[in-house]
Design an enzyme around this catalytic site. Structure first.
Site, short mmCIF file in Angstrom:
data_model
loop_
_atom_site.label_atom_id
_atom_site.label_comp_id
_atom_site.label_asym_id
_atom_site.label_seq_id
_atom_site.Cartn_x
_atom_site.Cartn_y
_atom_site.Cartn_z
N THR A 107 0.86 -1.18 0.00
CA THR A 107 0.00 0.00 0.00
C THR A 107 0.91 1.24 0.00
O THR A 107 2.12 1.11 -0.12
CB THR A 107 -0.96 -0.01 1.21
OG1 THR A 107 -0.21 0.19 2.40
CG2 THR A 107 -1.73 -1.31 1.31
N LYS A 136 7.75 2.22 2.01
CA LYS A 136 8.85 2.83 2.79
C LYS A 136 8.44 3.28 4.18
O LYS A 136 9.22 3.16 5.13
CB LYS A 136 9.38 4.09 2.06
CG LYS A 136 10.09 3.83 0.78
CD LYS A 136 10.38 5.13 0.05
CE LYS A 136 9.17 5.72 -0.62
NZ LYS A 136 8.59 5.04 -1.74
N VAL A 163 13.92 0.40 -1.21
CA VAL A 163 14.99 1.25 -1.75
C VAL A 163 15.41 0.68 -3.10
O VAL A 163 15.73 -0.51 -3.20
CB VAL A 163 16.21 1.28 -0.79
CG1 VAL A 163 17.32 2.18 -1.34
CG2 VAL A 163 15.81 1.75 0.60
N GLY A 217 4.36 9.29 -16.42
CA GLY A 217 3.98 8.39 -15.31
C GLY A 217 5.11 8.19 -14.31
O GLY A 217 5.01 7.35 -13.43
N ASP A 231 11.09 11.51 -0.47
CA ASP A 231 11.21 10.11 -0.88
C ASP A 231 12.66 9.64 -0.71
O ASP A 231 12.92 8.58 -0.13
CB ASP A 231 10.75 9.98 -2.35
CG ASP A 231 10.91 8.57 -2.89
OD1 ASP A 231 10.08 7.72 -2.55
OD2 ASP A 231 11.89 8.32 -3.62
N LYS A 235 14.29 6.83 2.07
CA LYS A 235 15.15 5.72 1.63
C LYS A 235 16.50 5.77 2.34
O LYS A 235 17.04 4.75 2.76
CB LYS A 235 15.32 5.74 0.11
CG LYS A 235 14.02 5.37 -0.62
CD LYS A 235 14.11 5.69 -2.09
CE LYS A 235 12.83 5.28 -2.81
NZ LYS A 235 12.76 5.83 -4.17
N GLY A 333 8.99 0.74 -11.11
CA GLY A 333 8.38 -0.09 -12.15
C GLY A 333 7.57 -1.21 -11.53
O GLY A 333 7.91 -1.71 -10.46
N1 NAP Z 1 5.55 1.80 -8.28
C1 NAP Z 1 6.86 1.70 -8.07
O1 NAP Z 1 7.65 1.73 -9.01
C2 NAP Z 1 7.39 1.54 -6.67
C3 NAP Z 1 8.78 1.36 -6.48
C4 NAP Z 1 9.26 1.15 -5.17
C5 NAP Z 1 8.37 1.17 -4.10
N2 NAP Z 1 7.03 1.38 -4.34
C6 NAP Z 1 6.13 1.40 -3.19
O2 NAP Z 1 5.24 0.30 -3.28
C7 NAP Z 1 3.94 0.67 -2.77
C8 NAP Z 1 2.88 0.42 -3.85
O3 NAP Z 1 3.16 1.24 -4.97
P1 NAP Z 1 2.19 1.21 -6.25
O4 NAP Z 1 2.91 1.94 -7.32
O5 NAP Z 1 1.71 -0.17 -6.49
O6 NAP Z 1 0.98 2.10 -5.73
P2 NAP Z 1 -0.49 2.15 -6.36
O7 NAP Z 1 -0.47 1.78 -7.79
O8 NAP Z 1 -1.06 3.47 -5.97
O9 NAP Z 1 -1.28 0.97 -5.58
C9 NAP Z 1 -1.48 1.02 -4.20
C10 NAP Z 1 -2.47 -0.05 -3.81
O10 NAP Z 1 -2.63 -0.02 -2.38
C11 NAP Z 1 -4.01 0.16 -2.06
N3 NAP Z 1 -4.07 0.95 -0.83
C12 NAP Z 1 -3.61 2.20 -0.62
N4 NAP Z 1 -3.82 2.57 0.66
C13 NAP Z 1 -4.45 1.54 1.25
C14 NAP Z 1 -4.95 1.30 2.53
N5 NAP Z 1 -4.83 2.23 3.50
N6 NAP Z 1 -5.53 0.09 2.80
C15 NAP Z 1 -5.64 -0.86 1.83
N7 NAP Z 1 -5.18 -0.69 0.59
C16 NAP Z 1 -4.60 0.49 0.30
C17 NAP Z 1 -4.60 0.89 -3.25
O11 NAP Z 1 -5.99 0.70 -3.26
P3 NAP Z 1 -6.90 1.29 -4.47
O12 NAP Z 1 -6.66 0.33 -5.60
O13 NAP Z 1 -8.25 1.26 -3.97
O14 NAP Z 1 -6.36 2.67 -4.75
C18 NAP Z 1 -3.87 0.18 -4.39
O15 NAP Z 1 -4.46 -1.05 -4.68
C19 NAP Z 1 4.06 2.14 -2.36
O16 NAP Z 1 4.32 2.20 -0.98
C20 NAP Z 1 5.24 2.65 -3.16
O17 NAP Z 1 5.92 3.72 -2.54
C21 NAP Z 1 6.53 1.55 -5.59
#
Ligand code: NAP
Length: 358
Positions: A107, A136, A163, A217, A231, A235, A333
């Site tokens: 999340t 994080k 990270v 994006g 951010d 990290k 990604g």
């Molecule tokens: N994307 C990347 O490249 C990347 C890289 C490194 C780390 N991260 C970390 O990985 C995590 C996920 O990233 P993401 O890109 O997948 O984000 P995302 O596309 O916004 O997806 C987040 C998911 O978590 C759900 N969510 C958010 N808050 C919630 C809560 N309080 N209770 C239950 N579910 C909740 C959202 O629900 P809804 O579907 O209803 O919105 C969604 O399904 C983040 O913490 C991000 O910082 C991401």
């Protein structure tokens, strides 16, 4: 020698970019996980904040879910064909009462809600489950507490994706460098800032470079976490507190300067010189005097962090055994960060290969 196959039931919190990337890797790598690592995985629950939650202790059909979801990405998971019968209400109830071995938590942490996901992680660890996370916030702000909770209940907590996404920072620094002391680190840990700075050096102003990063994006709709340096600071905090556990630091201890208010002098200097402007996170890891800072710096030609195209991340570790060790790779990604969860899952399934906790 035949590998003994163990079942591993996964409760997935969050089905966004990372959650979906992880599911598609689980499906793609299913037979490899069984053959090489003796792990037979199934996902028993998937939760979201606004799109409902589904739960089936005998295992959710991930391939069908990914297919149906791709056809209708806005729809509630419960309304997708084939999933209405397994719809449940509360994510937290699943954490507390659902059947699973590993909680995969992906999340989101924002500046407004710094502890999202924390209750899920606490709930799972309190039940003696293991946790893998890419989020994080809980690790940056509550690492020690969560580690203690895991140890007390015979669970584990791994967080490779927090990270540099799937680039193996912790597998390398904690496992691969065991026996070494890491004296300091210097990293480009935010791909969005890297991308924006490159465009600015080419002559674009800050707003249009940010707009382009958003269009591609890379940047969030609310880009403050990235461009104000938070951010990178989170990290850096995770790195500092994990690599040396003594004298833990908090966010207030980090000197943070983002790229949103760069002075024209710094930009001019970067444009005319041979260096490249980067948002750099630095950590000094002296046992008695740790310090971290984040801010824009000019990196000279030939430095390991000079050549990082687009959104690529890089980390330079100074060790007492090997001297300088550098890691570069993806910093974001869906597939790349999903891989971080896969890496953590495999690590959990290999007793004796567990990551050493310092
Ligand atoms: N994307 C990347 O490249 C990347 C890289 C490194 C780390 N991260 C970390 O990985 C995590 C996920 O990233 P993401 O890109 O997948 O984000 P995302 O596309 O916004 O997806 C987040 C998911 O978590 C759900 N969510 C958010 N808050 C919630 C809560 N309080 N209770 C239950 N579910 C909740 C959202 O629900 P809804 O579907 O209803 O919105 C969604 O399904 C983040 O913490 C991000 O910082 C991401």
């Amino acid at each position: 020698m035949e590998v003994q196959v163990m079942g591993s039931r996964i409760m997935l919190m969050g089905f966004g970019n990372v959650g979906k990337g992880f599911c598609s890797l689980l499906s793609e790598k299913n037979s490899m996980l069984k053959e090489y690592y003796g792990t037979d995985t199934k996902v028993t629950g998937i939760t979201t904040r606004t799109r409902g939650c589904i739960y089936d202790p005998s295992g959710i059909d991930i391939d069908l879910l990914l297919e149906e979801e791709a056809n209708d990405p806005q729809r509630s998971l419960c309304e997708l064909p084939g999933f209405s019968a397994i719809c449940v209400n509360s994510p937290y109830e699943l954490v507390q009462k659902g059947k699973y071995d590993v909680l995969a938590e992906c999340t989101v942490t924002s500046l407004q809600d710094k502890s999202a996901g924390l209750d899920y992680i606490r709930g799972a660890l309190s039940r003696g489950k293991s946790v893998i996370t890419t989020n994080k916030g809980p690790i940056a702000f509550h690492y020690e507490e969560l580690l203690d909770l895991a140890n007390k209940n015979n669970g584990k907590i791994l967080f490779e994706g927090t990270v540099m996404s799937g680039t193996p920072v912790f597998s390398t620094s904690v496992n691969g460098l065991c026996g070494s002391s890491i004296r300091s680190f210097m990293g480009v840990l935010n791909g969005t800032c890297n991308y924006i700075l490159e465009r600015m050096i080419e002559g674009q102003d800050y707003s249009s470079a940010l707009g382009e990063a958003q269009k591609k994006g890379y940047a969030e709709a609310d880009p403050a976490m990235d461009v104000e340096g938070y951010d990178s600071a989170l990290k850096a905090l995770i790195l500092a507190n994990v690599l040396i556990k003594t004298s833990p630091l908090n966010l207030e201890d980090v000197q943070i300067k983002g790229i949103n208010s760069l002075s024209p002098e710094v930009l001019k200097e970067a444009i005319k010189g041979k260096g490249r402007l980067r948002l750099i996170a630095r950590g000094q890891l002296d046992k008695n005097k740790k310090s971290i800072s984040v801010g824009p710096e000019i990196v000279p030609e030939g430095h390991p962090l000079y050549s990082l195209p687009g959104a690529t991340n890089g980390l330079v570790l100074e060790t007492d055994t090997l001297g300088t060790v550098c890691l570069t790779g993806a910093g974001a990604g869906s597939r790349e960060t999903g891989f971080a969860l896969l890496n953590d899952l495999v690590t959990l399934s290999r007793p004796g290969y567990e990551r050493r906790v310092i």
